[in-house]
Design a protein around this motif. Structure first.
Motif, PDB file in Angstrom:
ATOM      1  N   GLY A  33       0.528  -1.167  -0.050  1.00 34.73           N
ATOM      2  CA  GLY A  33      -0.055  -0.043   0.220  1.00 34.73           C
ATOM      3  C   GLY A  33       0.780   1.317  -0.082  1.00 34.73           C
ATOM      4  N   GLU A  34       2.095   1.228   0.315  1.00 33.07           N
ATOM      5  CA  GLU A  34       3.014   2.536   0.292  1.00 33.07           C
ATOM      6  C   GLU A  34       3.105   2.717  -1.239  1.00 33.07           C
ATOM      7  OE1 GLU A  34       7.192   3.698   1.882  1.00 33.07           O
ATOM      8  OE2 GLU A  34       6.387   1.540   2.640  1.00 33.07           O
ATOM      9  N   ILE A  66       4.138  -4.074  -7.793  1.00 25.34           N
ATOM     10  CA  ILE A  66       3.582  -2.685  -7.668  1.00 25.34           C
ATOM     11  C   ILE A  66       2.621  -2.775  -8.641  1.00 25.34           C
ATOM     12  CG2 ILE A  66       5.797  -1.867  -7.107  1.00 25.34           C
ATOM     13  CD1 ILE A  66       5.877  -0.281  -9.838  1.00 25.34           C
ATOM     14  N   ARG A  67       1.505  -1.817  -8.231  1.00 28.74           N
ATOM     15  CA  ARG A  67       0.494  -1.454  -9.171  1.00 28.74           C
ATOM     16  C   ARG A  67       0.311  -0.108  -9.381  1.00 28.74           C
ATOM     17  NH1 ARG A  67      -3.720  -0.005  -5.765  1.00 28.74           N
ATOM     18  NH2 ARG A  67      -3.207  -0.217  -3.512  1.00 28.74           N
ATOM     19  N   SER A  68      -0.385   0.184 -10.542  1.00 28.88           N
ATOM     20  CA  SER A  68      -0.654   1.835 -10.913  1.00 28.88           C
ATOM     21  C   SER A  68      -2.048   1.938 -10.675  1.00 28.88           C
ATOM     22  CB  SER A  68      -0.477   1.823 -12.419  1.00 28.88           C
ATOM     23  OG  SER A  68      -0.455   3.151 -12.715  1.00 28.88           O
ATOM     24  N   TYR A  75       1.744   2.063  -6.247  1.00 30.70           N
ATOM     25  CA  TYR A  75       1.899   1.430  -5.004  1.00 30.70           C
ATOM     26  C   TYR A  75       2.316   0.010  -4.960  1.00 30.70           C
ATOM     27  CZ  TYR A  75      -0.930   5.640  -4.165  1.00 30.70           C
ATOM     28  OH  TYR A  75      -1.545   6.946  -4.147  1.00 30.70           O
ATOM     29  N   VAL A  76       2.993  -0.175  -3.765  1.00 32.13           N
ATOM     30  CA  VAL A  76       3.455  -1.663  -3.432  1.00 32.13           C
ATOM     31  C   VAL A  76       2.207  -2.567  -3.357  1.00 32.13           C
ATOM     32  CG1 VAL A  76       4.744  -3.099  -1.895  1.00 32.13           C
ATOM     33  CG2 VAL A  76       5.445  -0.558  -2.383  1.00 32.13           C
ATOM     34  N   CYS A  77       2.206  -3.698  -3.909  1.00 30.47           N
ATOM     35  CA  CYS A  77       1.057  -4.928  -3.886  1.00 30.47           C
ATOM     36  C   CYS A  77       1.473  -5.622  -2.542  1.00 30.47           C
ATOM     37  CB  CYS A  77       1.085  -5.532  -5.213  1.00 30.47           C
ATOM     38  SG  CYS A  77       0.531  -4.679  -6.515  1.00 30.47           S
ATOM     39  N   GLU A  78       0.409  -6.164  -2.197  1.00 31.99           N
ATOM     40  CA  GLU A  78       0.548  -7.540  -1.239  1.00 31.99           C
ATOM     41  C   GLU A  78       1.283  -8.397  -1.975  1.00 31.99           C
ATOM     42  OE1 GLU A  78      -0.408  -7.879   1.898  1.00 31.99           O
ATOM     43  OE2 GLU A  78      -1.448  -6.011   2.036  1.00 31.99           O
ATOM     44  N   THR A  79       2.353  -8.872  -1.131  1.00 28.43           N
ATOM     45  CA  THR A  79       3.458  -9.799  -2.112  1.00 28.43           C
ATOM     46  C   THR A  79       3.381 -11.167  -1.554  1.00 28.43           C
ATOM     47  OG1 THR A  79       5.176  -8.922  -0.954  1.00 28.43           O
ATOM     48  CG2 THR A  79       4.800  -8.009  -3.046  1.00 28.43           C
ATOM     49  N   ASN A  80       3.692 -12.010  -2.045  1.00 30.89           N
ATOM     50  CA  ASN A  80       3.962 -13.495  -1.574  1.00 30.89           C
ATOM     51  C   ASN A  80       5.708 -13.373  -1.331  1.00 30.89           C
ATOM     52  OD1 ASN A  80       4.500 -16.292  -1.139  1.00 30.89           O
ATOM     53  ND2 ASN A  80       3.390 -16.861  -2.851  1.00 30.89           N
TER      54      ASN A  80
END
Length: 123
Positions: A33-34, A66-68, A75-80
């Motif tokens: 989310g950052e 990341i996602r746009s 933003y940084v995505c939730e990651t595995n």
């Protein structure tokens, strides 16, 4: 987040950016989310072209790191984290293999290599 570009690196600049952002995500320096710096802001800060930072962000998007968000930025995505850890292990294994080849070229045997590794670990 601090990104350092090395002109002496064998990696392309965009790859250096990608790798350092991946590491920051893996090490929780960047959290889900950052917000990331805009493409233009990062390019300006690193003194590289906008095309280079755009390519780095595109690579990170392809890997779902990341996602746009239209009109808002990246933003940084939730990651595995297991996935990231495996990718990091693969990269380290490749580097270690290259180093072992250099050791063999230098005439080092298994015992000498292991002794060197043990000494470096103890430092």
């Amino acid at each position: 987040m601090k990104i350092v570009i090395s002109t002496g690196s064998n990696l392309a600049i965009y790859e250096q950016i990608v790798n350092q952002i991946k590491n920051a995500i893996f090490n929780h320096e960047l959290n889900p989310g950052e917000a990331l710096p805009s493409i233009r802001m990062l390019a300006s800060k690193l003194e590289v072209s906008v095309i280079t930072t755009k390519r780095a962000y595109e690579e990170l998007e392809k890997e779902n790191l990341i996602r746009s968000v239209a009109g808002k930025g990246f933003y940084v995505c939730e990651t595995n984290t297991e996935y990231l850890k495996e990718k990091q292990y693969i990269m380290l294994e490749k580097k270690m293999s290259e180093i072992l080849q250099e050791c063999r070229k230098a005439g080092m045997g298994k015992g000498e290599i292991l002794m060197m590794v043990e000494e470096l670990i103890e430092e």
